[in-house]
Design an enzyme around this catalytic site. Sequence first.
Site, mmCIF file in Angstrom:
data_model
loop_
_atom_site.group_PDB
_atom_site.id
_atom_site.type_symbol
_atom_site.label_atom_id
_atom_site.label_comp_id
_atom_site.label_asym_id
_atom_site.label_seq_id
_atom_site.Cartn_x
_atom_site.Cartn_y
_atom_site.Cartn_z
ATOM 1 N N ALA A 1 0.853 -1.184 0.000
ATOM 2 C CA ALA A 1 0.000 0.000 0.000
ATOM 3 C C ALA A 1 0.892 1.238 0.000
ATOM 4 C CB ALA A 1 -0.905 -0.005 1.228
ATOM 5 N N GLY B 1 0.039 -4.898 1.064
ATOM 6 C CA GLY B 1 -1.199 -4.829 0.319
ATOM 7 C C GLY B 1 -1.133 -5.535 -1.014
ATOM 8 N N GLU C 1 -1.792 -9.101 -0.260
ATOM 9 C CA GLU C 1 -3.207 -9.229 0.073
ATOM 10 C C GLU C 1 -4.080 -9.136 -1.179
ATOM 11 O OE1 GLU C 1 -3.600 -7.419 4.522
ATOM 12 O OE2 GLU C 1 -2.838 -6.052 2.998
ATOM 13 N N GLU D 1 4.228 -5.574 7.326
ATOM 14 C CA GLU D 1 3.642 -4.449 8.062
ATOM 15 C C GLU D 1 4.184 -4.309 9.473
ATOM 16 O OE1 GLU D 1 0.525 -5.615 4.954
ATOM 17 O OE2 GLU D 1 1.961 -6.640 6.251
#
Length: 259
Positions: free
Chosen positions: A69, A110, A113, A133
Amino acid sequence: MTTTTAPEMILVETHGRVGLIRLNRPKAMNALCDQLMQELGAQLDAFDADPAIGAIVLTGSDKAFAAGADIKEMHPRTYPLEDFIGRHWETVPRIRKPVIAAVAGFALGGGCELAMMCDIILAAENARFGQPEINLGVIPGAGGTQRLTRAVGKAKAMDMVLTGRMMDAAEAERANLVSRLFPLDQLVPEALKIAARIATLSPVAVAVSKASVNRAFETTLAEGVRYERAVFLSLFGTPHQREGMAAFVEKRPADFGLG
């Protein structure tokens, strides 16, 4: 009057009955910002609504599927904050048509994911998966602790989430995170071939097959089998069931009327 603008952060192609979406933020290693995820969701919805499309391939660049992300965008946010993940990231799991992730390079945070939201993950030999993360003082927030654990088991998921280490493509295949591995130059062509094969089949049977497999992760075994049986029986008498079984008996290719 409604005005629309062309997407800036994705590239879109069609290959027969297959839709191809490429994440396209090369300078940011395809970091997943709000605009990219909004554009991606809109295009996925468009392909899902298009009867000429039977399957979708999602890919990035040779260096990065998506490196995570967009941290610069997330950094100033505070709690309580708007659920930007729920607003922009939940499109992939609700798409009815199969979505195949073709992953080369980094799929981190992300990006990992996003790949796991897809129905099949194909990987190039240079692919690297991870949920780093923990290094940022947070945890995965788009399903990483849940989908990764269901894919690779508790031991490996704990290892990756708590240490932030990356898993290479060979380990990812052994751990059942990845379905198949390909040389980098063959990844997208092979993904398109697999998607094209799916797109020749009954769209109804494909959609309910996807829903039934996903049901296995969302309910008990007994409830999942009941769901599968009900859907299986509901397909009898449909035009595609009659054609598929007639073609088998008559030893000919099935014609599902897809053009």
